[in-house]
Design a protein around this motif. Structure first.
Motif, PDB file in Angstrom:
ATOM      1  N   ILE A   1     101.429  77.241  11.327  1.00 18.14           N
ATOM      2  CA  ILE A   1     100.099  77.383  10.726  1.00 18.14           C
ATOM      3  C   ILE A   1      99.026  76.969  11.731  1.00 18.14           C
ATOM      4  CG2 ILE A   1      98.547  76.381   8.992  1.00 18.14           C
ATOM      5  CD1 ILE A   1     100.935  76.356   7.056  1.00 18.14           C
ATOM      6  N   GLY A   2      99.283  75.872  12.460  1.00 10.56           N
ATOM      7  CA  GLY A   2      98.342  75.450  13.493  1.00 10.56           C
ATOM      8  C   GLY A   2      98.146  76.520  14.546  1.00 10.56           C
ATOM      9  N   GLN A   3      99.245  77.119  14.997  1.00 15.68           N
ATOM     10  CA  GLN A   3      99.142  78.194  15.986  1.00 15.68           C
ATOM     11  C   GLN A   3      98.305  79.362  15.469  1.00 15.68           C
ATOM     12  OE1 GLN A   3     103.421  78.923  16.865  1.00 15.68           O
ATOM     13  NE2 GLN A   3     102.853  78.580  18.992  1.00 15.68           N
ATOM     14  N   LEU A   4      98.611  79.800  14.258  1.00 17.64           N
ATOM     15  CA  LEU A   4      97.931  80.972  13.710  1.00 17.64           C
ATOM     16  C   LEU A   4      96.449  80.704  13.471  1.00 17.64           C
ATOM     17  CD1 LEU A   4     100.746  82.086  11.266  1.00 17.64           C
ATOM     18  CD2 LEU A   4      99.900  83.399  13.216  1.00 17.64           C
ATOM     19  N   LEU A   5      96.108  79.536  12.954  1.00 20.38           N
ATOM     20  CA  LEU A   5      94.698  79.212  12.741  1.00 20.38           C
ATOM     21  C   LEU A   5      93.924  79.238  14.052  1.00 20.38           C
ATOM     22  CD1 LEU A   5      94.889  76.263  10.163  1.00 20.38           C
ATOM     23  CD2 LEU A   5      94.084  78.589   9.732  1.00 20.38           C
ATOM     24  N   GLU A   6      94.528  78.680  15.098  1.00 16.03           N
ATOM     25  CA  GLU A   6      93.844  78.646  16.391  1.00 16.03           C
ATOM     26  C   GLU A   6      93.704  80.040  16.986  1.00 16.03           C
ATOM     27  OE1 GLU A   6      91.698  76.604  19.280  1.00 16.03           O
ATOM     28  OE2 GLU A   6      92.547  75.853  17.404  1.00 16.03           O
TER      29      GLU A   6
ATOM     30  N   ASN B   1     100.447  65.904  14.210  1.00 16.12           N
ATOM     31  CA  ASN B   1     100.651  66.146  15.637  1.00 16.12           C
ATOM     32  C   ASN B   1     101.319  67.492  15.895  1.00 16.12           C
ATOM     33  OD1 ASN B   1      99.664  63.850  17.299  1.00 16.12           O
ATOM     34  ND2 ASN B   1     100.965  62.664  15.938  1.00 16.12           N
ATOM     35  N   LEU B   2     102.266  67.889  15.048  1.00 18.19           N
ATOM     36  CA  LEU B   2     102.871  69.221  15.181  1.00 18.19           C
ATOM     37  C   LEU B   2     101.821  70.309  14.967  1.00 18.19           C
ATOM     38  CD1 LEU B   2     106.241  68.662  13.295  1.00 18.19           C
ATOM     39  CD2 LEU B   2     105.977  69.163  15.730  1.00 18.19           C
ATOM     40  N   PHE B   3     100.965  70.088  13.992  1.00 21.03           N
ATOM     41  CA  PHE B   3      99.865  71.026  13.720  1.00 21.03           C
ATOM     42  C   PHE B   3      99.000  71.205  14.962  1.00 21.03           C
ATOM     43  CE2 PHE B   3      95.437  71.588  12.187  1.00 21.03           C
ATOM     44  CZ  PHE B   3      95.565  72.748  11.443  1.00 21.03           C
ATOM     45  N   TRP B   4      98.690  70.073  15.616  1.00 20.53           N
ATOM     46  CA  TRP B   4      97.809  70.150  16.777  1.00 20.53           C
ATOM     47  C   TRP B   4      98.538  70.575  18.046  1.00 20.53           C
ATOM     48  CZ3 TRP B   4      92.872  70.839  16.788  1.00 20.53           C
ATOM     49  CH2 TRP B   4      92.162  70.542  15.623  1.00 20.53           C
ATOM     50  N   VAL B   5      99.827  70.379  18.113  1.00 20.33           N
ATOM     51  CA  VAL B   5     100.576  70.997  19.212  1.00 20.33           C
ATOM     52  C   VAL B   5     100.455  72.516  19.093  1.00 20.33           C
ATOM     53  CG1 VAL B   5     102.882  71.443  20.144  1.00 20.33           C
ATOM     54  CG2 VAL B   5     102.214  69.117  19.575  1.00 20.33           C
ATOM     55  N   GLY B   6     100.592  73.027  17.846  1.00 19.69           N
ATOM     56  CA  GLY B   6     100.420  74.458  17.630  1.00 19.69           C
ATOM     57  C   GLY B   6      99.035  74.934  18.014  1.00 19.69           C
ATOM     58  N   ARG B   7      98.019  74.198  17.582  1.00 16.50           N
ATOM     59  CA  ARG B   7      96.652  74.625  17.869  1.00 16.50           C
ATOM     60  C   ARG B   7      96.317  74.512  19.351  1.00 16.50           C
ATOM     61  NH1 ARG B   7      92.081  74.091  13.368  1.00 16.50           N
ATOM     62  NH2 ARG B   7      91.271  75.550  14.926  1.00 16.50           N
TER      63      ARG B   7
ATOM     64  N   LEU C   1      89.795  76.249   5.681  1.00 14.69           N
ATOM     65  CA  LEU C   1      91.236  76.156   5.429  1.00 14.69           C
ATOM     66  C   LEU C   1      91.850  75.022   6.248  1.00 14.69           C
ATOM     67  CD1 LEU C   1      93.782  77.285   4.099  1.00 14.69           C
ATOM     68  CD2 LEU C   1      93.916  78.974   5.947  1.00 14.69           C
ATOM     69  N   SER C   2      91.462  74.914   7.512  1.00 10.82           N
ATOM     70  CA  SER C   2      91.950  73.838   8.366  1.00 10.82           C
ATOM     71  C   SER C   2      91.540  72.476   7.819  1.00 10.82           C
ATOM     72  CB  SER C   2      91.409  74.008   9.795  1.00 10.82           C
ATOM     73  OG  SER C   2      91.866  72.974  10.629  1.00 10.82           O
TER      74      SER C   2
END
Length: 854
Positions: free
Chosen positions: A684-689, A517-523, A827-828
């Protein structure tokens, strides 16, 4: 008759306060005089005056809303996160009355604990006919697989709560017992915090008992029941998920007590032990504080259709490898029919009467009692013995003839499932609402915990009042109003450290679901931000007067519209040229759908909903200030959903407000979020998105060569949407041109938004990821990240600028963006497989889906 000598609370106490109400009130005596232990509070309230008190009330409700204090109601128009209503006037309990309450509740907790031990032990109560076996075996709370299971220590009933109210004899009565997973203590703490912040003057001259010591006792209790009585047990709070009605309290308690908030899928049973799935691997669990109904906790031995529990949990409990509070099967004590036999039960265990009177109850499983209920249904309240069956409480006096006949048929067909209870009018307390004080029927919930061989009581509790004057219905689901509850302390006490426990050496863990969920908050935060900025620019372009009068779409405008579709993934979307005379209106209508349709996958509102769901799922990890920001984002979301197509030209203000709030949320996280595994995965989620969306934009807009006018429009829109236009002008000091734009957007490491700078950050964060028990995938993640970074290091602006001679197409740029996008997606996927492997569903875009909590 109306009391005539009320001389207090002038301006807010109406003359009709007691009209058509019983003259039993917590604050006022029979003649309207203020009771002794209320006089200080009434004097403090009078110091405000009606205008100031109303202002403070609004401030109080605003604070609760900003703090994210909610009570979710299924089927409510507000959906999730219904605001918590708190009165400005607390309920006061005198020291003398509290001593009686404390004795009565400890007595009742002791007896109920003995009942629980007996029902899952020797069952002497059933064998000796003190409790009818049919009453127990017909209730879903009696779980046969739990037979002979015992927690370590002297008590089985760890947490206990009861709803109390003052009866017509002016004595306190017990209305309900709550033993399954008693809720409300977190709300009680928040009520106190909010009231003391907004109305500190109310506490003047009051020695109010502090709440913190109770939670220290709770921690001690969990240590006592943990396997081998560990001094620092791993404790988790098991929640059904964000859609549960009291999810706020689950997150609040977990955060305050230092527990890990988990859902069933975060836990697994292996080798007879319960483990929590974390980003580093499995961590053993010692104690589970459950907020999931017991029958849902183990789909292997209990309800096989449950998605909320942990298969094999009961076997781990039997082996003594994990403790669960309250123990599975404790919901049997909530059986309403037990009220009819509790006097005999008290005599059996204590040879004494209960201190607190109970509502007269007739269980229809006995012929004599059944006949009485049938004959007196007009004066009784009818309930089922099992509240999990979904039967609403029925007041016989309010039924029509047809309804009464139908109810009697139901009772006669299965009499053992029903009870009749005396309809009793309970006391009221003053509630400040709509600028005046009104009497509202009041129920007080008190809490106890078993620690050190005895029961300790919370010196306060959760008080709830009916939503309307004259209504006997006191329920949060129906809009009840809460009160802070003050217990008079005999002397001024210092406040014990709330929720304090010696746990300095404890290593925190990040459950894989929380990590996801933190990953997807970032994305999603970057997806919403980037998409809304670009949509705003395209909308502005559509609204430009020159475009409206031109009568046709330019190549630049086609490219921008085409990029909207690529960016959102809403194909075919805006890819096809619109040759209709009303093409501008058509485009605006399509843009309205992209922004305001919550069901359009990839649309702005869809992504915003997904972001908010991910935020709520890890709400225990956000600072309080972020909840004020999230509340504002929710407000914008509701307004966007209501925006009509003809009003799309006025959406800019809402988008600006949403982006401002979202940027505040991101900045708050940057300043306050702990730099642990959660921060790493969130970033990481933010940067990937960001990288993925930028590559999509660049591939759509920069791979073709345009004429000078169109190139200017494309580059200006791109640089504005990515917040790079000021940097471009200050660094290159030239007109808009593709070559310097490519340098700035791709390779300039001093630009934090460039592909190169973001890949470098991504590489650093990937290296910080925990090394778990899957080294193959961990190495693959590192390799892919390094390959992405190497690609950017090896590419040059000159190569990216290369044009195909016949098509004016930048093939190298297109191939670079395509290959790098493919690697970022891979990578995701590897991150998901390695760190979020608990999931039985996937997010969108990658797809998103939530199937949380029944």
């Amino acid at each position: 008759m109306e009391p005539t000598n009320i001389k207090t609370l002038s301006g807010i106490l109406p003359n009709g306060y007691f009209a058509n109400q019983p003259l039993i009130d917590e604050c006022f005596g029979f003649h309207g005089d203020v009771k002794e232990h209320w006089k200080k509070l009434v004097a403090n309230i009078e110091g405000f005056g009606p205008v100031e008190l109303k202002s403070r009330q609004q401030e109080l409700l605003k604070l609760l809303q900003e703090n994210g204090v909610t009570y979710n109601v299924y089927g409510d128009s507000d959906g999730l996160n219904r605001p918590w209503l708190l009165d400005t006037m607390p309920l006061i309990i005198s020291a003398a009355e509290w001593r009686i309450t404390e004795r009565g509740m400890k007595q009742r907790a002791f007896v109920l604990n003995k009942v629980l031990e007996d029902l899952y032990g020797e069952r002497k109560l059933l064998k000796q006919g003190i409790i009818p076996p049919e009453l127990i075996y017909a209730h879903s709370g009696f779980l046969r697989p739990c037979d002979k299971i015992k927690l370590p220590g002297e008590n089985q009933l760890i947490l206990y709560a009861a709803d109390l109210s003052r009866g017509p004899d002016e004595k306190v009565w017990v209305l309900k017992d709550r033993t399954q997973a008693p809720s409300g203590m977190g709300y009680a703490v928040e009520n106190r915090r909010a009231l003391s912040r907004v109305l500190p003057e109310l506490f003047k001259n009051h020695n109010t008992a502090k709440l913190g010591g109770f939670f220290n006792n709770m921690m001690q209790s969990f240590i006592e029941i943990s396997p081998q009585e560990k001094e620092q047990p791993r404790i988790v709070l098991l929640t059904p998920g964000p859609r549960n009605e009291t999810y706020f309290e689950h997150a609040f308690m977990a955060s305050s007590l230092g527990f890990t908030l988990v859902q069933g899928e975060d836990l697994v049973v292996r080798d007879g032990f319960v483990w929590i799935k974390t980003v580093e691997g499995l961590e053993r669990v010692d104690v589970i504080l459950r907020r999931v109904d017991d029958s849902f906790c183990d789909p292997l031995e209990l309800r096989e259709d449950s998605h909320l529990g942990i298969p094999g949990l009961l076997e781990a409990i039997r082996k003594g490898n994990v403790a669960v509070a309250n123990p599975l099967g404790s919901s049997i004590l909530e059986n309403t029919g037990l009220m009819a036999f509790m006097h005999n039960v008290f005599k059996y265990f204590l040879n004494e009467d209960p201190i607190f009177q109970m509502v007269a109850t007739w269980w229809c499983g006995q012929k004599k009692e059944l006949d009485y209920v049938i004959q007196n249904i007009d004066t009784l309240v009818i309930k089922k013995i099992d509240r999990s069956l979904g039967f609403e409480t029925v007041m016989g006096s309010r039924l029509s003839k047809a309804q009464k006949e139908n109810l009697l048929r139901q009772i006669k067909s299965q009499p053992y499932l029903y009870v009749g209870q005396e309809e009793v009018g309970f006391s009221t307390s003053p509630v400040f609402t709509n600028g005046k004080v009104e009497p509202r029927h009041t129920v007080f919930r008190t809490f106890l915990v078993a620690a050190k061989g005895k029961y300790e009581i919370l010196p306060g509790g959760l008080t709830r009042c009916s939503p309307e004057k004259g209504s006997f219905l006191v329920s949060n689901q129906d809009g009840g109003i809460a009160k802070d509850t003050w217990v008079e302390a005999p002397v001024k006490t210092s406040a014990p450290s709330l929720f304090h426990h010696n746990d300095l050496k404890r290593k925190s863990v990040l459950p894989s679901r929380a990590a996801e969920n933190l990953f997807w908050v970032g994305r999603y935060s970057q997806r919403v931000l980037r998409t809304s900025r670009f949509l705003r620019i395209v909308l502005r372009n559509l609204n430009q007067t020159g475009y409206l009068n031109n009568g046709q779409e330019s190549e630049a405008q086609k490219a921008l519209l085409r990029t909207v579709t690529h960016l959102t993934g809403t194909y075919p979307g805006l890819l096809e040229e619109d040759k209709d005379d009303a093409f501008v209106e058509n485009r605006l209508s399509e843009m309205h759908q992209l922004i305001c349709n919550p069901d359009l996958v990839g649309g702005l509102l869809y992504s915003l909903n997904s972001l908010l769901k991910a935020m709520y799922s890890v709400r225990d990890r956000w600072p309080v200030d972020n909840w004020r920001i999230i509340d504002d984002i929710e407000s914008v979301k509701r307004r966007l959903a209501l925006l009509e197509p003809q009003g799309i030209r006025h959406v800019f203000g809402l988008l600006d407000r949403m982006n401002g709030s979202l940027l505040s949320f991101l900045e708050m996280n940057r300043q306050s979020m702990y730099r642990g595994e959660g921060w790493t995965i969130y970033r990481i989620g933010q940067l990937l998105e960001e990288i993925s969306l930028e590559l999509t934009q660049y591939r759509s807009l920069l791979t073709f060569e345009y004429d000078e006018s169109d190139e200017f429009q494309v580059l200006e829109a791109l640089l504005i949407s990515n917040q790079n236009i000021s940097s471009y002008r200050s660094i290159y000091r030239t007109y808009f041109d593709v070559e310097p734009a490519l340098d700035l957007l791709f390779l300039n490491k001093k630009n934090p938004g460039s592909i190169m700078a973001q890949l470098e950050q991504l590489q650093n964060y990937i290296e910080q990821l925990p090394k778990n028990d899957n080294p193959v995938i961990t190495n693959e993640i590192s390799n892919i990240s390094f390959e992405c970074y190497s690609m950017a290091r090896l590419i040059t602006v000159k190569k990216l600028m290369t044009l195909e001679p016949e098509s004016n197409f930048r093939k190298e740029l297109d191939l670079f963006c395509e290959e790098l996008s493919t690697k970022i997606a891979a990578l995701s996927g590897k991150l998901t497989a390695n760190y979020f492997s608990h999931s039985t569903y996937q997010y969108q875009g990658e797809k998103i889906g939530f199937d949380l909590e029944v």
